[in-house]
Design a protein around this motif. Structure first.
Motif, PDB file in Angstrom:
ATOM      1  N   VAL A  99      36.975  40.042  45.059  1.00  0.00           N
ATOM      2  CA  VAL A  99      38.410  40.315  44.881  1.00  0.00           C
ATOM      3  C   VAL A  99      39.236  39.404  45.783  1.00  0.00           C
ATOM      4  O   VAL A  99      40.221  38.799  45.349  1.00  0.00           O
ATOM      5  N   LYS A 103      41.918  36.253  44.635  1.00  0.00           N
ATOM      6  CA  LYS A 103      43.325  36.246  45.037  1.00  0.00           C
ATOM      7  C   LYS A 103      43.790  34.890  45.555  1.00  0.00           C
ATOM      8  O   LYS A 103      44.991  34.701  45.763  1.00  0.00           O
ATOM      9  N   ASN A 220      46.319  36.388  33.393  1.00  0.00           N
ATOM     10  CA  ASN A 220      46.004  37.798  33.169  1.00  0.00           C
ATOM     11  C   ASN A 220      44.496  38.057  33.185  1.00  0.00           C
ATOM     12  O   ASN A 220      44.057  39.159  33.530  1.00  0.00           O
ATOM     13  N   ASP A 223      43.585  38.659  36.727  1.00  0.00           N
ATOM     14  CA  ASP A 223      44.145  39.950  37.147  1.00  0.00           C
ATOM     15  C   ASP A 223      43.340  41.115  36.577  1.00  0.00           C
ATOM     16  O   ASP A 223      43.084  42.108  37.257  1.00  0.00           O
ATOM     17  N   ALA A 224      42.913  40.975  35.320  1.00  0.00           N
ATOM     18  CA  ALA A 224      42.129  42.038  34.685  1.00  0.00           C
ATOM     19  C   ALA A 224      40.782  42.214  35.382  1.00  0.00           C
ATOM     20  O   ALA A 224      40.313  43.346  35.589  1.00  0.00           O
ATOM     21  N   VAL A 226      40.114  41.487  38.511  1.00  0.00           N
ATOM     22  CA  VAL A 226      40.380  42.097  39.819  1.00  0.00           C
ATOM     23  C   VAL A 226      40.595  43.598  39.666  1.00  0.00           C
ATOM     24  O   VAL A 226      40.056  44.404  40.442  1.00  0.00           O
ATOM     25  N   ASN A 227      41.375  43.997  38.659  1.00  0.00           N
ATOM     26  CA  ASN A 227      41.612  45.424  38.422  1.00  0.00           C
ATOM     27  C   ASN A 227      40.323  46.164  38.094  1.00  0.00           C
ATOM     28  O   ASN A 227      40.112  47.300  38.534  1.00  0.00           O
ATOM     29  N   THR A 228      39.457  45.532  37.317  1.00  0.00           N
ATOM     30  CA  THR A 228      38.170  46.143  36.975  1.00  0.00           C
ATOM     31  C   THR A 228      37.338  46.376  38.225  1.00  0.00           C
ATOM     32  O   THR A 228      36.727  47.446  38.399  1.00  0.00           O
ATOM     33  N   GLN A 230      38.472  46.681  41.297  1.00  0.00           N
ATOM     34  CA  GLN A 230      39.125  47.694  42.132  1.00  0.00           C
ATOM     35  C   GLN A 230      38.906  49.102  41.592  1.00  0.00           C
ATOM     36  O   GLN A 230      38.800  50.064  42.368  1.00  0.00           O
ATOM     37  N   ASN A 231      38.801  49.229  40.270  1.00  0.00           N
ATOM     38  CA  ASN A 231      38.570  50.544  39.673  1.00  0.00           C
ATOM     39  C   ASN A 231      37.104  50.969  39.732  1.00  0.00           C
ATOM     40  O   ASN A 231      36.807  52.159  39.733  1.00  0.00           O
ATOM     41  N   THR A 295      31.063  48.863  34.608  1.00  0.00           N
ATOM     42  CA  THR A 295      32.525  48.825  34.696  1.00  0.00           C
ATOM     43  C   THR A 295      33.183  48.756  33.320  1.00  0.00           C
ATOM     44  O   THR A 295      34.373  49.018  33.189  1.00  0.00           O
TER      45      THR A 295
END
Length: 459
Positions: A99, A103, A220, A223-224, A226-228, A230-231, A295
């Motif tokens: 992650v 960034k 995007n 970003d997707a 990274v979100n995956t 983080q979740n 994930t």
């Protein structure tokens, strides 16, 4: 009457080596077989050749044992690396580093960013193949959207992945090179910096020159991802504690085995802290078979479904077979006969480093197998480094730079074939942009000249 010791001539030794390399090249490159069986086949041929020459079975077994013995500790390290990778994913350590790496994506400096991020992921994961098959595919897609040549992006991916692989304490080839030279793992990695840092700087300059263009695009996809992460994982600076332990132990020069054990234990404890419902059965299964990511993102799941002892068994078995083969070559004095013939030529550090590097490159070209490109030259020239009183960390650096890294740009090599199949870019197309694998052996040979000057100065 004392039995006469079997003798092997120079011509016979050279002929045997060329025949073995030709067989390995034909089976591995031509027939695309897994290297295990071809190596086992030539091992069998060499074994019965030795018996035919007059060596006893006890002598042959002693040669096999002597060949395998230096690989015992590296093999244990390989297994512990599998454990460490699994626990670092389980605890969120590797996802957190990913992650933070994502960034630093920069559109303006896309190619240098690809190179740096793949280097970071490569160091963290310890696998160039995993980095290429995940980060590489993602970056290739982004680069295509940005209008970058696929060959350029692939070159940056390959350079970063193999830079990370060359200096990662988790890498099998890094541990193998250190083990062949009987050099402390972290001492080997620190000495690698003399070639890695110049190659890194020159590569960065090259990628800035190639990719210095102002483009705008939707990131995007990143970003997707990274979100995956983080979740699906515990993303926190706390999960970097095992990394801190690794660097602390490296600074204290603690050997690899206790370092890997403590790093794995720390990560496991973090996993229990974050998820108190975690049970011993789940942890035991993860340590043995690796972490299985769920994930929902295929690329993330591919990257993070790895580790475990079982994942290292194939590499460990290949090392055993290759070392056994090397043990017979040494026992039958095939290697010694060849070295004696060129002993007068290799009379200084510069020539020795250069010849070692060229030997690793030639094994890559002839056989296409990165393990053999480290093992065969390493075993062949180890005694020459001792004879010239050169620290064997220079041997391990040379075979790492000209062995594992160069394998990535050989079109018919194991790594080159994998990269072409994964990224769908020809090796000949990305080769001019794979700066790191091209620069490393050149810098190694240049630094070999400095060893000569140092020796003269000391006299």
């Amino acid at each position: 009457m004392k039995p006469v010791k079997p003798k092997v001539s120079f011509a016979e030794s050279l002929g045997i080596l060329l025949i073995l390399l030709a067989i390995l090249g034909f089976l591995i490159i031509g027939q695309k077989l897994s290297p295990h069986i071809p190596i086992l086949f030539v091992f069998m041929l060499l074994l019965f050749y030795g018996k035919w020459k007059g060596f006893s079975w006890d002598e042959i077994h002693a040669g096999i044992t002597a060949g395998i013995t230096p690989g015992i500790v590296p093999i244990i390290i390989f297994l512990l690396i599998g454990v460490l990778v699994a626990t670092w994913i389980l605890s969120g350590t590797i996802p957190t580093i990913m992650v933070y790496g994502f960034k630093i994506i920069s559109v303006k400096f896309f190619l240098p960013t690809v190179f740096v991020v793949c280097s970071l992921v490569g160091v963290t994961v310890g696998s160039s193949f995993t980095t290429i098959s995940t980060m590489g595919i993602a970056f290739l897609g982004i680069g295509h959207i940005l209008g970058f040549n696929n060959a350029m992006t692939a070159g940056a991916v390959v350079s970063g992945a193999f830079l990370g692989n060359n200096i990662s304490p988790l890498s099998d080839t890094t541990n193998l090179a250190a083990g062949i030279g009987e050099v402390n793992l972290f001492e080997h990695i620190m000495n690698m910096m003399w070639t890695v840092i110049p190659a890194f700087v020159l590569s960065i300059i090259g990628y800035i020159f190639l990719g210095h263009q102002s483009v705008s695009a939707d990131l995007n996809t990143v970003d997707a991802m990274v979100n995956t992460l983080q979740n699906g994982f515990w993303i926190s600076p706390v999960t970097l504690i095992p990394v801190g332990i690794l660097f602390l132990f490296a600074w204290k020069k603690v050997p690899a085995i206790p370092t890997l054990l403590v790093g794995s234990t720390a990560a496991t404890l973090l996993a229990f802290v974050h998820n108190p419902s975690l049970n011993l059965q789940k942890v035991s299964s993860t340590l043995m078979s690796g972490y299985i990511a769920t994930t929902g993102d295929k690329s993330i799941d591919t990257l993070l479904s790895r580790g475990g002892i079982e994942s290292m068994l194939s590499s460990a078995s290949l090392i055993i077979l290759a070392l056994a083969l090397g043990g017979l070559l040494i026992k039958f004095e095939i290697i010694a006969t060849l070295i004696d013939k060129i002993r007068d030529y290799v009379d200084n550090p510069a020539k020795l480093v250069g010849l070692t590097a060229l030997s690793s490159i030639m094994v890559n070209v002839l056989v296409g197998e990165q393990y053999l490109s480290i093992i065969l030259p390493g075993e062949t020239f180890k005694s020459s480094f001792d004879r010239l009183k050169i620290d064997k960390k220079y041997l391990t650096r040379t075979i790492a730079d000209a062995g594992a890294a160069v394998n990535s740009i050989i079109p018919w090599g194991v790594s080159g074939t994998f990269i072409m199949g994964t990224l769908k870019v020809s090796a000949l197309a990305y080769l001019p942009y794979a700066f790191f694998p091209l620069l490393c052996p050149i810098i190694t040979i240049i630094l070999g000249l400095q060893l000569k000057h140092k020796q003269v100065h000391q006299k």
